[in-house]
Structure formats: C-alpha cells, structure tokens
Design an enzyme around this catalytic site. Sequence first.
Site, PDB file in Angstrom:
ATOM      1  N   ASP A 303      60.462  77.423 104.441  1.00 35.49           N
ATOM      2  CA  ASP A 303      61.649  78.147 104.914  1.00 35.49           C
ATOM      3  C   ASP A 303      61.248  79.704 105.107  1.00 35.49           C
ATOM      4  OD1 ASP A 303      64.539  78.436 105.196  1.00 35.49           O
ATOM      5  OD2 ASP A 303      64.219  80.170 103.687  1.00 35.49           O
ATOM      6  N   GLU A 338      58.749  76.915 109.146  1.00 33.97           N
ATOM      7  CA  GLU A 338      60.020  77.286 110.099  1.00 33.97           C
ATOM      8  C   GLU A 338      59.355  78.789 110.464  1.00 33.97           C
ATOM      9  OE1 GLU A 338      64.762  78.212 109.461  1.00 33.97           O
ATOM     10  OE2 GLU A 338      63.327  78.928 108.031  1.00 33.97           O
TER      11      GLU A 338
END
Length: 571
Positions: A303, A338
């Site tokens: 993330d 990401e």
Amino acid sequence: MPEKTPHCFRVRSPAAGAVWLCLFDAAGAETRYPMERDGETWVLDLPVPVGTRYGYRADGAPPFDAAKLLVDPRATELDRPFVHDPRLGERGVDTAALVPKAIIAAVLPPLAPAPPVFRPGQLIYEINVRAFTMRHPDVPAGQRGTVGALTHPAVLAHLRKLRVGAVELMPIVAWIDERHLPPLALSNAWGYNPVVPMALDPRLCPGGMAELRRTVAVLRANGIGTILDLVFNHTGESDVEGATLSLRGLDDRCYARAPDGTLINDAGTGNTLDFGYPPVRDLTLDTLRHFVAGAGVDGFRFDLAPVMARSPGFDPHAPIFAAIADDPLLADHIMIAEPWDVGPGGYQLGQFPERWLEWNDRFRDDVRRFWRGDDGAGALATRLAGSTDIFGHHATRSVNFVAAHDGFTLRDVVSFVERRNHANGEDNQDGHRDEVSWDAGSVEARRRDAKALLATLFAARGTIMLTAGDEFGRTQGGNNNAYAQDNHIVWLDWSARDGELEDYVAQLAEWRAAHPELADPAIRHDLRWQRLDGGAMAPADWHEAAGFVMTLPEGAGIRIDRDARAVRFTG
C-alpha cells in the site's frame, strides 16, 4: 501446569533509560521484570510456557511514558484485537487493560520452500476477507468473515470458475480504528491502519498462523496463489495526538520527521515510517520472510509503496529494493506496488524495479473514459497493448484493473455520476471527488456497460485484477470510500448475484486462458489494428474513432465498438 521452556525476550529501544518485560496471568495480573541493555536492544532470558501473554514498558526522557503498555513490534500473535480508546493517547494513563497482549506462539513445523503458484499475467482476485463471506449462505456462520472461510468448497468452486490465479487479501494483520471513527459509531472495514506487521488480526484469522498456512495450502492445491496486501507506509499510532501502542513508545525514530521535528505525513494518515532508518527496513524484511517461510504465501502488494523508497524523497534504487532482490527467500516471489502516495512527487507509476508489478490507474481511467465517451481509441489501444508508454517496449509490469476496493464498485461506475458517501460521517466530502463514472440508465444498460468494461480488462496484455463481487454486480450504493462501513454496504450479497454477468466473466476467463499470449508480459509489437469497417487505422482514427479491431498473432480478434456498447471476441 504447562511446561516452561527458555525464551529470549528481545526488544529494540535505543534511547530508553529502562525497559521492563511485563507478563500477564489469566486474570490479567501483571508482573514486571527489568531487562538488560545490549547495545540498542534490551534482552531477558526467562523460562515461560507457550501461550504466555506479554508486553513491554519503556521509560526515559519524553516521549517515553512508562504508563503505556507496548506491544512487541515483532509479535506474531495477539490475544485480542486493538480497540481505540482516547486514553491510549493520554500521557501518564496506564493502558495495560486497553492494549492487546502478545502471545508466545507455538512453533510450527518448517515449510518446504516452494516457488509461487501465481504467474504474472494471470487473474488476481482482490478480497476483503471479512466482507467476502459474511453473507455467504453456504459458509457456516462460525467461519464467515475469516481467512479459513476461503477453503470452503463453495468458495473454491467460485474461484476456479473465474480461473483465479491468486487471491490478493486486503490487510489481515492487526489494525486499530482511526480515532475519529468510534464517535461516529463506525469502524475500519479495510484494515489499512496496522500497528504491528506480523500479528494476524484475531477477528479475521482466529486460528493464527496455522489457519493462514492451511488456507494457503488449500488454495495452492487448487492452483491458486496467495498475495498479502501489507501496509508499511504508516502505523495506527497516527500523529502526535494519536495512541502510543508500540513503536512510538519504544523507538520514535521509526517515524519520519521534518528538520523542524514535525512528523512527515506522506501517507495522509498522520505519520510515515522512515525507510531511510535501517531498523524499519529490517522489520519489513523480517515480516516478508515470516509470511513466506511461515505460511507459504506467493507474494505481497504494498500500500502506498513509494513511501518504502523515501527518505524522504522517492529513490528508484532505494535499499529496500536491493534487499528484497538479494534475499534468497524473497527474490522469486511476487512484489506489487501501489505506485502512489499523497506526498510531494508521490506518483511513481512505472518507476519501480523491473521485477515488480504495479497497479496501473492509467489503465482504469483510460478504459473508463473511452466507454464514457471522453476519449478516442488511441489511449485505449496503448493500455490494451501493455501500457508501453509507461513500462517501456520490452515487457509490461502492469496490473490492469477497472475497479478496486478504493473507489466505486464496477456496478457503481456505470450507475452513479456523483459519490454518495454520507454514511461515512464526513458530509460527503471524503473519497475521490472526480472519479470517472456515469449512469447508463436501466438495469440492462448498466449490465451492458459493465460487460464492456470487463471484456476490455480480460483483453488486455499483462496481469489483470478483479475485485471480489464485481463479477456479479456488487454495489455499495454509490459509496466510493467505504473503508468505514463494516456492514451490509461492503459485505457481499451472494443472494443477489447477477448470474448472467457472473457467467459472462467466466466465459471471458475461458477465452483469455485460450490465448496465453495476452498474459505474456513480453512486448513483441505483434498486435494488428484495424478500423471497424476493416480498413487500416489512419493517424486521425486514433483520436476520433469510437472503436477498432485488435488482432492477436494467431488470428483471434477483439472488436471494440463504443457506439454499439459492445466487445466481441473471435477465435
């Protein structure tokens, strides 16, 4: 009485003046043992039985606070979930009754090393573990919402029907609610607010590492890999007004700070871990090894991954990348970035190492814009061909998707023009303001447009990703930021499945499997393009045409026609 065996307790706290090991009995009574300094680490050898519950306390000059019970940053099992309480952030208030205790876990037999099952180019199926089976009629009530539920025969049959190459599990390590949620009677439903990176959340994985290991093994036996979504950009201790739970009370240097001493907030969550600080990299690498060696997972999705290469600015040659590439246990495993965060220069799509895959939001937005009618065929063709403008002309590392957990569901993309996030308690101001979406009108028109988006996804070169439930028309009622909705807004409604759409996705998966050249990341410039009338594409057509025919090397074709709102496959 359980047999006691020697155990070496070790915790890093370089600036502390004193550290205590705190053991807790079944009634919650605490016994403290002073630890000895060994360089930057504090140690204590003590015979204890498996199942012993413990924490630490550290004292010294502020910000140290001996009243705070601290969770071992390397804990692998907790006795209960984190629950937010304002007292966790109040200096001088004892928190032993408020904080989970780490548990000395039984050592599992070693796993034989095995390469990943998942291969780039296959379908990744993104799963919110709790939401996925909370309403599944075939899963026993006591198993719903857990990692173990993924082994149920009905779930496995669904995954096989879609030809899933790997499940990507949204965070399953222990997290805490953001402090603004409890007063709103809301709770975190996504898990992107972790505290310690190795301990599985007892709500999602009540059987601990043994449950995760068994689930990974069952999925592997069905030809399905497991990818864990991990958060290393921040922790749930948040900003200076946040809770003191673990790292903050032991080694506050783990959090990045500006020259004036203020916390850097590249993650938009109050604090950012400092990957320029070697202990942060060490904890990260040990976490990855823990889940590969202990559970046999195929890899990880990170993330807001640019934070891992910041100190504070992004460096494509950051030490963490080299450390992963050089690690014999991790080097052949799947790494997915990401590739953005909210910090300055935080958008780094295409800048990660050559073996890393990357979530490609350009694919999402360009595909949606084409079908909404904003753009011509050129951008769409580039995305279908592997996004060579981003990843170069040799291989694509793109993870293509048209919807993910963050944003509108696929059905909501074609049903709502504006977000409807009122249930989040922020006056509909949270979530993406300008998401590319439209209202197609009738139920049939929405299904038609959803099919067009899905067909475009399955026709794309590179890895593809589908979020669980989008294959059968899940909706969040227009909420495009449902992170705080641990309820029927995000729980998949299996009884309301759109069977026609689901069967169509299964057909798409069969067609893609029959044309493995689409999954091959190599870019060979072997695609041929024609106008819808069969003529050659002229330069102006790429800007003005409402579609084209893309022909694969062996002759199969994909006809994309926006005016007809349809994608047709041949061969």
